[in-house]
Scaffold this motif. Structure first.
Motif, PDB file in Angstrom:
ATOM      1  N   TRP A 114      13.850  11.130   6.233  1.00 35.31           N
ATOM      2  CA  TRP A 114      14.220  11.363   7.844  1.00 35.31           C
ATOM      3  C   TRP A 114      14.293  13.375   7.650  1.00 35.31           C
ATOM      4  O   TRP A 114      13.718  13.474   8.644  1.00 35.31           O
ATOM      5  N   VAL A 115      14.730  13.414   6.966  1.00 32.19           N
ATOM      6  CA  VAL A 115      14.445  15.437   6.801  1.00 32.19           C
ATOM      7  C   VAL A 115      13.861  15.723   7.231  1.00 32.19           C
ATOM      8  O   VAL A 115      12.687  16.685   8.102  1.00 32.19           O
ATOM      9  N   VAL A 116      12.700  15.382   5.912  1.00 29.56           N
ATOM     10  CA  VAL A 116      10.680  15.769   6.076  1.00 29.56           C
ATOM     11  C   VAL A 116      10.021  15.422   7.964  1.00 29.56           C
ATOM     12  O   VAL A 116       9.585  16.134   7.619  1.00 29.56           O
ATOM     13  N   ASN A 117      10.242  14.031   7.915  1.00 33.57           N
ATOM     14  CA  ASN A 117       9.347  13.794   8.629  1.00 33.57           C
ATOM     15  C   ASN A 117       9.749  14.021  10.085  1.00 33.57           C
ATOM     16  O   ASN A 117       9.043  14.425  10.985  1.00 33.57           O
ATOM     17  N   ASN A 118      11.436  14.486  10.434  1.00 32.52           N
ATOM     18  CA  ASN A 118      12.053  15.590  11.431  1.00 32.52           C
ATOM     19  C   ASN A 118      12.011  16.522  11.773  1.00 32.52           C
ATOM     20  O   ASN A 118      10.896  17.044  12.885  1.00 32.52           O
ATOM     21  N   THR A 119      11.339  17.903  10.320  1.00 31.23           N
ATOM     22  CA  THR A 119      10.984  18.117  10.317  1.00 31.23           C
ATOM     23  C   THR A 119       9.580  19.051  10.729  1.00 31.23           C
ATOM     24  O   THR A 119       8.498  20.097  11.962  1.00 31.23           O
ATOM     25  N   LEU A 120       8.937  17.643  10.033  1.00 30.68           N
ATOM     26  CA  LEU A 120       7.096  17.891  10.691  1.00 30.68           C
ATOM     27  C   LEU A 120       6.977  17.900  12.405  1.00 30.68           C
ATOM     28  O   LEU A 120       6.133  18.434  12.660  1.00 30.68           O
ATOM     29  N   SER A 121       7.073  16.626  12.623  1.00 32.11           N
ATOM     30  CA  SER A 121       7.459  16.074  13.689  1.00 32.11           C
ATOM     31  C   SER A 121       7.979  17.484  14.547  1.00 32.11           C
ATOM     32  O   SER A 121       7.035  17.862  16.165  1.00 32.11           O
ATOM     33  N   PRO A 163       0.858  -1.043   0.126  1.00 32.47           N
ATOM     34  CA  PRO A 163       0.192   0.361  -0.329  1.00 32.47           C
ATOM     35  C   PRO A 163       0.825   1.270   0.300  1.00 32.47           C
ATOM     36  O   PRO A 163       0.335   2.050  -0.980  1.00 32.47           O
ATOM     37  N   ILE A 164       1.681   1.162   0.545  1.00 30.69           N
ATOM     38  CA  ILE A 164       2.854   2.452   0.667  1.00 30.69           C
ATOM     39  C   ILE A 164       3.368   2.639  -0.698  1.00 30.69           C
ATOM     40  O   ILE A 164       3.412   3.466  -0.933  1.00 30.69           O
ATOM     41  N   TYR A 165       3.981   1.624  -0.641  1.00 26.78           N
ATOM     42  CA  TYR A 165       4.174   2.409  -3.043  1.00 26.78           C
ATOM     43  C   TYR A 165       2.946   2.687  -3.390  1.00 26.78           C
ATOM     44  O   TYR A 165       3.444   2.991  -5.195  1.00 26.78           O
ATOM     45  N   TRP A 166       1.939   1.706  -3.453  1.00 25.50           N
ATOM     46  CA  TRP A 166       0.759   2.188  -4.094  1.00 25.50           C
ATOM     47  C   TRP A 166       0.487   3.582  -4.389  1.00 25.50           C
ATOM     48  O   TRP A 166       0.170   4.625  -4.895  1.00 25.50           O
ATOM     49  N   LEU A 167       0.789   4.217  -2.784  1.00 28.40           N
ATOM     50  CA  LEU A 167       0.116   5.591  -2.355  1.00 28.40           C
ATOM     51  C   LEU A 167       0.942   6.320  -2.753  1.00 28.40           C
ATOM     52  O   LEU A 167       1.340   7.192  -3.806  1.00 28.40           O
ATOM     53  N   LEU A 168       3.096   6.472  -3.111  1.00 29.87           N
ATOM     54  CA  LEU A 168       4.500   6.601  -3.404  1.00 29.87           C
ATOM     55  C   LEU A 168       3.697   6.839  -4.978  1.00 29.87           C
ATOM     56  O   LEU A 168       4.187   7.427  -5.349  1.00 29.87           O
ATOM     57  N   ASN A 169       3.324   5.680  -5.716  1.00 28.48           N
ATOM     58  CA  ASN A 169       3.187   5.200  -6.950  1.00 28.48           C
ATOM     59  C   ASN A 169       1.974   6.995  -7.966  1.00 28.48           C
ATOM     60  O   ASN A 169       2.498   6.804  -8.762  1.00 28.48           O
ATOM     61  N   VAL A 177       5.146   0.618   9.887  1.00 26.16           N
ATOM     62  CA  VAL A 177       5.200   1.368   8.892  1.00 26.16           C
ATOM     63  C   VAL A 177       6.176   2.034   8.606  1.00 26.16           C
ATOM     64  O   VAL A 177       6.372   2.070   6.992  1.00 26.16           O
ATOM     65  N   PHE A 178       7.524   2.461   9.418  1.00 25.25           N
ATOM     66  CA  PHE A 178       8.619   2.852   8.845  1.00 25.25           C
ATOM     67  C   PHE A 178       9.067   2.124   8.263  1.00 25.25           C
ATOM     68  O   PHE A 178      10.191   2.330   7.368  1.00 25.25           O
ATOM     69  N   ILE A 179       9.590   1.021   8.793  1.00 23.24           N
ATOM     70  CA  ILE A 179      10.042   0.140   8.189  1.00 23.24           C
ATOM     71  C   ILE A 179       9.923  -0.628   7.153  1.00 23.24           C
ATOM     72  O   ILE A 179      10.757  -0.294   6.189  1.00 23.24           O
ATOM     73  N   SER A 180       8.416  -0.904   6.672  1.00 21.57           N
ATOM     74  CA  SER A 180       7.936  -0.735   5.692  1.00 21.57           C
ATOM     75  C   SER A 180       8.089   0.273   4.240  1.00 21.57           C
ATOM     76  O   SER A 180       8.801   0.364   3.208  1.00 21.57           O
ATOM     77  N   LEU A 181       8.456   1.642   4.334  1.00 21.63           N
ATOM     78  CA  LEU A 181       8.405   1.929   4.040  1.00 21.63           C
ATOM     79  C   LEU A 181       9.922   2.719   3.377  1.00 21.63           C
ATOM     80  O   LEU A 181      10.587   3.163   2.919  1.00 21.63           O
ATOM     81  N   ILE A 225       8.031  13.143  -0.476  1.00 29.65           N
ATOM     82  CA  ILE A 225       7.782  14.002   0.847  1.00 29.65           C
ATOM     83  C   ILE A 225       6.097  14.079   0.455  1.00 29.65           C
ATOM     84  O   ILE A 225       5.789  13.794   2.222  1.00 29.65           O
ATOM     85  N   GLY A 226       5.363  13.695  -0.014  1.00 33.78           N
ATOM     86  CA  GLY A 226       3.888  12.867  -0.753  1.00 33.78           C
ATOM     87  C   GLY A 226       3.866  12.405   0.803  1.00 33.78           C
ATOM     88  O   GLY A 226       2.541  12.575   1.630  1.00 33.78           O
ATOM     89  N   VAL A 227       4.384  10.879   0.322  1.00 37.68           N
ATOM     90  CA  VAL A 227       3.625   9.862   1.378  1.00 37.68           C
ATOM     91  C   VAL A 227       4.308  10.414   2.721  1.00 37.68           C
ATOM     92  O   VAL A 227       3.694   9.923   3.754  1.00 37.68           O
ATOM     93  N   THR A 228       5.508  11.323   3.385  1.00 32.45           N
ATOM     94  CA  THR A 228       6.024  11.182   4.427  1.00 32.45           C
ATOM     95  C   THR A 228       5.061  11.764   5.906  1.00 32.45           C
ATOM     96  O   THR A 228       4.246  11.780   6.227  1.00 32.45           O
ATOM     97  N   LEU A 229       4.366  12.948   4.714  1.00 31.94           N
ATOM     98  CA  LEU A 229       3.100  14.016   4.694  1.00 31.94           C
ATOM     99  C   LEU A 229       1.514  12.855   5.142  1.00 31.94           C
ATOM    100  O   LEU A 229       1.136  12.984   6.075  1.00 31.94           O
ATOM    101  N   CYS A 230       1.564  12.155   4.199  1.00 36.53           N
ATOM    102  CA  CYS A 230       0.409  11.184   4.208  1.00 36.53           C
ATOM    103  C   CYS A 230       0.217  10.419   5.676  1.00 36.53           C
ATOM    104  O   CYS A 230      -0.396  10.409   6.405  1.00 36.53           O
ATOM    105  N   ILE A 231       1.808  10.014   6.202  1.00 37.43           N
ATOM    106  CA  ILE A 231       1.717   8.845   7.220  1.00 37.43           C
ATOM    107  C   ILE A 231       2.051   9.578   8.420  1.00 37.43           C
ATOM    108  O   ILE A 231       1.096   8.826   9.417  1.00 37.43           O
ATOM    109  N   LYS A 232       2.540  10.926   8.277  1.00 38.32           N
ATOM    110  CA  LYS A 232       2.247  11.727   9.587  1.00 38.32           C
ATOM    111  C   LYS A 232       0.571  12.493   9.902  1.00 38.32           C
ATOM    112  O   LYS A 232       0.025  12.241  11.427  1.00 38.32           O
TER     113      LYS A 232
END
Length: 564
Positions: free
Chosen positions: A542-549, A365-371, A458-462, A385-392
């Motif tokens: 990691w940079v995007v995820n850290n920034t959103l966090s 599902p993560i790959y599908w979302l990325l695609n 989820v994050f290991i899958s990503l 970046i979009g997938v990271t935002l969706c997971i957040k």
């Protein structure tokens, strides 16, 4: 990842996993070393159950055992818009197959320009197409096929037999959609075999038909086989910190996707019968698979040959060809990049060669979302970046609970420290007073752990999606990031990752123990060094995820403080 602890848990788990993989490669069980034996020239041919070993065919056959050099007949060169390969007239074996759209390395124009400004020579890059099948003895990987006669029938053409062909070169011309390459063989006693390869424009599928014309006075019974032979794969350009699976794969409707690595082949020969199914040899980003017809009964096998040569393949049920009659056997070969939507249309389960391991159910599902996001924005960096935002957003409620717990802990931290100093010589009393404070303030120090644990798979899958997705290989993002699968040439992203990690650390309550606090301060430096060698796509995440966090945690902490 919602805070420093989460980062540490995830990265620590990844490190343990990669260290385990590296240990297995370096010190795990190895197949026994064998000595080349050239006395058995038929050992790489399949032997159908209940039938004697394939008989000698013609005087045109040559040695079959892998040796220092691959035995060869005349070489036919074939080129389409996506493939360049060679067909050996000895058996019609496919070798030296190049993927024209996938160069081994990619040049970075920003790096070239900078080196030119500094008067430095440009670094050498291998811009040649990625070679999947290879006749080099050290990297041997070929696709073999042929026919085997059942007991009593006349011997027939195997992958050791010399075929005839009229042309040396075949090219798919502009405007031409299909290219066929015929090979013929006869035993001069009425048995004629025509092997026909079919290539299509824009396709990594290669069709194979083997037609048997029996002009003799006796019926002939036999079956077709197709197999892949290779030595264990070692990618000289791979990232030292990333280990991916390379080896054999079997798929059947009953057992689904099974890895059969080279150690398994050395330990025991595979012996599985099933309807449909397929076999493959896979590596990072690319795969080769023989896919028989789905309604065909097949017998799948592996063989451990000499000098670390391994075979995985399948043979069909026997077919009897009456005198003055003919029969056709068909199969198809896939040899190309592991693009999931393309592979789903070739065979059931073939997309599983994009290996997410036991986290496939989350990774797909993560790959599908990325695609899907890539189809909208047209850039894999923005898609990450979009997938990271969706997971957040998906984990926002869980993250919120964790951050609230951290904010409350941070709020009572000065009082805990004062209490620690007051009861420095009475540890049991300090523990009791600390637990009483937790109850009064309604703070659960473990309150942030459960939301973190839920998010770890989820994050290991990503992580595996970003590592395994061939579409991200050599994909550009912005400016100097011209290959998301290579490390940042100027180390900007790893440094940004370290800075965001340090900021996020400052939002969390520091450990009460001073030694732990000093160790925690070192983590941003340690992980910055560690991430210097990671692919830019992963570090971007990691940079995007850290920034959103940081933004999320800063907002919640502010709310807690203002609510006083």
């Amino acid at each position: 990842m919602d805070n420093i602890r989460f980062i540490l848990i995830v990265v620590f788990a990844m490190l343990i996993f990669m260290l385990w993989q590296a240990w297995q490669v370096d010190y795990g069980p190895k197949p026994p070393v064998t000595v080349t034996d050239t006395t058995n020239a038929k050992e790489d041919l399949p032997s159908a159950s209940g039938t004697p070993a394939p008989a000698e065919t013609t005087q045109q056959e040559v040695s079959a055992v892998p040796s220092a050099t691959l035995p060869s007949g005349k070489i036919i060169k074939v080129k389409t818009d996506v493939l360049a390969l060679e067909i050996d007239t000895q058996g019609g074996t496919l070798r030296n197959l190049d993927l024209l759209a996938y160069p081994v390395e990619k040049e970075n124009t920003i790096v070239i320009r900078l080196r030119d400004m500094l008067g430095l020579p440009a670094s050498e890059k291998n811009l040649a197409p990625t070679r999947l099948f290879d006749s080099n003895p050290d990297k041997l990987f070929v696709a073999q096929s042929g026919l085997i006669a059942d007991g009593g029938s006349a011997a027939v053409a195997s992958h050791h037999t010399i075929f005839n062909n009229e042309k040396d070169n075949y090219v798919l011309e502009p405007g031409q959609d299909t290219l066929t390459v015929p090979l013929t063989w006869t035993d001069n006693n009425g048995l004629v075999v025509t092997k026909l390869y079919t290539f299509k424009r824009g396709s990594y599928q290669i069709g194979l038909e083997q037609k048997v014309q029996n002009n003799s006075a006796q019926p002939w019974t036999g079956r077709q086989y197709s197999q892949l032979m290779r030595k264990p794969y070692q990618d000289e350009k791979s990232n030292t910190f990333i280990r991916t699976y390379s080896g054999g794969v079997l798929y059947t409707e009953e057992e689904k996707y099974q890895k059969v690595d080279f150690d398994d082949m050395a330990e025991e020969n595979l012996n599985v019968a099933a309807k449909g199914g397929w076999t493959a040899m896979i590596q990072h980003y690319f795969a080769a698979a023989w896919v028989p017809p789905v309604d065909q009964e097949n017998h799948f096998y592996t063989k451990d040959l000499k000098d670390q040569h391994y075979v995985i393949g399948a043979y069909s049920a026997p077919v009897t060809v009456a005198s003055n009659a003919n029969a056709e056997f068909a199969t198809q070969l896939f040899a190309g990049p592991k693009i999931q939507p393309m592979m789903e249309n070739i065979a059931n389960g073939l997309e599983l060669t994009v290996d997410y391991g036991w986290l496939t159910i989350i990774g797909k599902p993560i790959y599908w979302l990325l695609n899907q996001i890539y189809n909208m924005v047209g850039n894999w960096g923005w898609a990450i970046i979009g997938v990271t935002l969706c997971i957040k957003l998906l984990f926002f409620p869980l993250s919120q609970a964790s951050y609230r717990s951290m904010a409350k802990m941070r709020k009572i931290q000065p009082r805990l420290k004062e209490m620690q100093e007051r009861f420095a010589d009475d540890r049991p009393r300090f523990n009791k007073e600390m637990m009483d404070m937790y109850k009064r303030e309604k703070v659960n120090p473990l309150g942030g752990c459960l939301p973190i644990l839920i998010q770890i798979p989820v994050f290991i899958s990503l992580y595996w999606v970003l590592v395994e997705t061939v579409e991200i290989r050599q994909a550009p993002f912005l400016l100097w990031i011209q290959d998301l699968s290579a490390m940042d040439p100027f180390y900007v992203l790893p440094v940004l990752m370290g800075i965001t990690m340090k900021i996020q650390q400052g939002l969390n309550p520091p450990p009460i123990d001073p030694i732990q606090a000093k160790i925690m301060k070192m983590f941003p430096i340690v992980f910055t060094i560690f991430f210097l060698f990671f692919p830019a796509g992963l570090v971007l995440y990691w940079v995007v995820n850290n920034t959103l966090s940081i933004l999320q945690q800063w907002y919640i902490t502010k709310q807690i403080n203002e609510a006083k």
